[in-house]
Write a protein that holds these residues in place. Structure first.
Motif, PDB file in Angstrom:
ATOM      1  N   LEU A  56       0.945  -1.163   0.132  1.00  0.00           N
ATOM      2  CA  LEU A  56       0.085   0.013   0.189  1.00  0.00           C
ATOM      3  C   LEU A  56       0.920   1.243  -0.009  1.00  0.00           C
ATOM      4  O   LEU A  56       1.978   1.201   0.478  1.00  0.00           O
ATOM      5  N   ALA A  57       0.456   2.279  -0.366  1.00  0.00           N
ATOM      6  CA  ALA A  57       1.025   3.576  -0.513  1.00  0.00           C
ATOM      7  C   ALA A  57       0.390   4.792   0.223  1.00  0.00           C
ATOM      8  O   ALA A  57      -1.117   4.402   0.412  1.00  0.00           O
ATOM      9  N   THR A  58       0.785   5.658   0.572  1.00  0.00           N
ATOM     10  CA  THR A  58       0.267   6.855   1.462  1.00  0.00           C
ATOM     11  C   THR A  58       0.705   7.942   0.940  1.00  0.00           C
ATOM     12  O   THR A  58       1.993   7.984   0.184  1.00  0.00           O
ATOM     13  N   PHE A  59       0.104   9.191   1.231  1.00  0.00           N
ATOM     14  CA  PHE A  59       0.741  10.559   0.626  1.00  0.00           C
ATOM     15  C   PHE A  59       0.776  11.502   1.837  1.00  0.00           C
ATOM     16  O   PHE A  59      -0.402  11.326   2.744  1.00  0.00           O
ATOM     17  N   PRO A  60       1.675  12.554   1.841  1.00  0.00           N
ATOM     18  CA  PRO A  60       1.628  13.302   2.982  1.00  0.00           C
ATOM     19  C   PRO A  60       0.282  14.120   2.922  1.00  0.00           C
ATOM     20  O   PRO A  60      -0.173  14.507   3.936  1.00  0.00           O
ATOM     21  N   ASN A  61      -0.193  14.624   1.719  1.00  0.00           N
ATOM     22  CA  ASN A  61      -1.219  15.361   1.494  1.00  0.00           C
ATOM     23  C   ASN A  61      -1.933  14.732   0.531  1.00  0.00           C
ATOM     24  O   ASN A  61      -2.354  15.182  -0.599  1.00  0.00           O
ATOM     25  N   PRO A  62      -2.939  13.688   0.951  1.00  0.00           N
ATOM     26  CA  PRO A  62      -3.691  12.928   0.020  1.00  0.00           C
ATOM     27  C   PRO A  62      -4.816  14.126  -0.627  1.00  0.00           C
ATOM     28  O   PRO A  62      -5.221  13.582  -1.865  1.00  0.00           O
ATOM     29  N   SER A  63      -5.334  15.039  -0.012  1.00  0.00           N
ATOM     30  CA  SER A  63      -6.197  16.036  -0.633  1.00  0.00           C
ATOM     31  C   SER A  63      -5.537  16.532  -1.937  1.00  0.00           C
ATOM     32  O   SER A  63      -6.259  17.086  -2.755  1.00  0.00           O
ATOM     33  N   GLY A  64      -4.145  16.426  -2.317  1.00  0.00           N
ATOM     34  CA  GLY A  64      -3.444  17.045  -3.234  1.00  0.00           C
ATOM     35  C   GLY A  64      -3.496  15.820  -4.503  1.00  0.00           C
ATOM     36  O   GLY A  64      -2.889  16.494  -5.592  1.00  0.00           O
ATOM     37  N   LEU A  65      -4.087  14.914  -4.224  1.00  0.00           N
ATOM     38  CA  LEU A  65      -3.907  13.796  -5.391  1.00  0.00           C
ATOM     39  C   LEU A  65      -4.914  14.253  -6.392  1.00  0.00           C
ATOM     40  O   LEU A  65      -6.014  14.926  -6.570  1.00  0.00           O
TER      41      LEU A  65
END
Lengths: 261, 263
Positions: B175-184
């Motif tokens: 799985l992957a996560t992002f520091p700021n998922p809202s910016g995807l």
């Protein structure tokens, strides 16, 4: 012929002036109502803007300096909008379930680091920047009580207590700086939901302010209040327009009918 | 005066966009793994008629000036990544992530995309693919004669072959996560793409300490759209649109009266 009418009118009416008072007064009133409509239009347009605070206007009477000199004449007074004031009453706190949405309940502001000095906002819709800083939608970092930004650990749930303390996994990250101004006239709107301090006086710590996580403060402008203002504005405008036509009629009658005598 | 017309127009535009966004949320209420979006508005520039803090005379300053706002604009419509409800399907390849992670899939173009929709299938060569046929990354292949397929909470995919009692591992889902998922960046088809704003993905195995979340087999994650909330927003938005149109009407009426002053 025309000159004699003027002299006649001047004799009939000692305060006769080349252009009649009524029209000038009513026109000034119409001008002011148009500016009022600008303010109402902006309020209604921002009825969905988070953390927006509605504006109202202060009417005042403009008194010309020359008016009082001769003592006999009624002074020239005109209605005008002198300034606006912002209604800082609480907006409804809408639940969003987003842990990074922070709603404020009470008087005061968040402090964020703007491009040129601190900015103040009540729109607590924050996000995490790529380097883990808690920032506003425009990328301005939220400041803690020491004036530093918050560094968040990636992917860890964030807890915010009502007094503004941030915690991740039980580890304290600092307390949000919450400030208030004794006089709300000290802040002026900056656009993009920010306020700027124009008084030069530093703000004080907010005393009765709570931070509620998972909520954003909605605009405090209600459409119904806006609609009411609209109706009253248009009716007042209409009245003044009537006043101008009546004054026009009087002028015309003076010219057409008085001259017949 | 013309300001009132334009301010009201910005309000109408903003509400129109709001309704567009609500329509998309409602249309995707039954889309697996869909995350709702919410529009955030900002007020626009203020025109200073009288500058606050300016000197009224030598001794006094104007305590608060006259500023006229010029309307509103939609600032962003951020994705709200709250967890959707889980519904049971008993399909062994339906997976949900209980946490912040995203599945990584390989698009036909070769680059990676990220999704929350865990309704996977097998393609003709036995590879695990999404409903649109994009390969799960890292690729996991299950033989055609595999009898039972198990996905552990840590992402380990194992199966048993006919006549065998011990299970074999096919691979481990990451799985992957992002520091700021809202910016995807939304690509459509429930896929998201990494952007400058979201930051680089952090890839790991499920179940760890880093908040990626764990996997649950036999469930799909429904959209996190709340129909009630959307309808409330729709009503508010429609009324706000109406109020703005009334302002246009009022401004127009005032203009008309000004024009009628000269008889």
């Amino acid at each position: 012929m025309f000159l004699s009418v003027l002299t006649l009118a001047a004799e009939l009416h000692p305060r006769y002036r080349p252009m009649d008072q009524i029209s000038i007064l009513a026109a000034a009133g119409m001008q002011a109502r148009m500016q009022s409509l600008d303010i109402v239009a902006n309020n209604i347009a921002n009825s969905s803007t988070g953390g927006y605070k509605g504006d109202s206007e202060f009417y005042t009477v403009f008194t010309s300096e020359a008016a009082n000199e001769d003592g006999q004449d009624a002074p020239t007074t005109l209605p005008m909008i002198q300034k606006h004031w912002t209604d800082f009453s609480q907006g409804v706190l809408e639940p969003t379930n987003n842990p990074l949405d922070l709603g404020l309940e009470g008087n005061g502001f968040f402090v964020v680091e703007g491009p040129s000095g601190p900015l103040y906002t009540r729109h607590g819709n924050f996000r995490v920047s790529t380097n883990g800083t808690l920032v506003t939608a425009d990328g301005y970092p939220l400041l803690d009580r020491g004036g530093q930004s918050f560094k968040l650990a990636l992917n860890q749930p964030l807890e915010v207590s009502p007094d503004g303390n941030l915690r991740q996994n039980g580890q304290a990250l600092g307390q949000i700086q919450l400030v208030d101004f004794q006089d709300h006239g000290a802040v002026s709107k900056q656009g993009h939901n920010y306020f700027q301090n124009v008084s030069g006086q530093p703000p004080s710590d907010a005393t009765d302010l709570q931070v509620l996580q998972g909520k954003v403060e909605a605009s405090n402008v209600s459409a119904s209040h806006g609609a009411m203002r609209l109706v009253s504005l248009t009716r007042q405008f209409e009245m003044m327009q009537k006043a101008i036509s009546i004054s026009n009629d009087m002028g015309r009658k003076a010219i057409e009918e008085v001259a017949k005598v | 005066m013309i300001r009132a017309l334009f301010s009201a127009a910005t309000g109408m535009n903003a509400q129109q966009l709001n309704v567009d966004n609500i329509a998309n949320n409602i249309a995707n209420a039954n889309t697996n793994g869909f995350k709702t979006r919410r529009v955030q508005f900002q007020d626009l520039m203020y025109q200073n008629m009288i500058q606050p803090g300016a000197a009224a005379n030598q001794q006094t300053t104007i305590p608060s000036g006259l500023q006229l706002g010029l309307g509103t604009r939609p600032g962003s419509n951020e994705v709200i990544f709250t967890q959707g409800e889980f519904s049971e399907t008993d399909n062994p390849l339906d997976l949900v992530i209980q946490g912040n992670g995203f599945f990584q899939v390989q698009r036909p173009t070769g680059d990676l995309a990220y999704t929350k929709a865990g309704n996977f299938q097998l393609n003709s060569t036995g590879q695990v693919v999404t409903a649109t046929g994009d390969l799960l990354d890292p690729p996991i292949t299950v033989p055609a004669n595999a009898l039972s397929l198990t996905v552990g909470s840590d992402g380990t995919v194992s199966f048993t072959l006919p006549g065998q009692t011990s299970a074999q591992q096919a691979g481990q889902i990451q799985l992957a996560t992002f520091p700021n998922p809202s910016g995807l960046n939304s690509l459509g088809g429930s896929l998201y793409q990494q952007t400058e704003a979201s930051g680089a993905p952090v890839v790991g195995t499920p179940g760890g300490q880093d908040g990626l979340g764990t996997l649950q087999q036999g469930y799909v994650e429904q959209s996190n759209v709340s129909i009630v909330q959307e309808f409330v927003n729709l009503i508010v938005s429609q009324r706000a649109y109406e109020a703005n149109s009334k302002v246009v009407k009022a401004a127009d009426d005032m203009y008309q009266q000004v024009n009628n002053l000269k008889q």
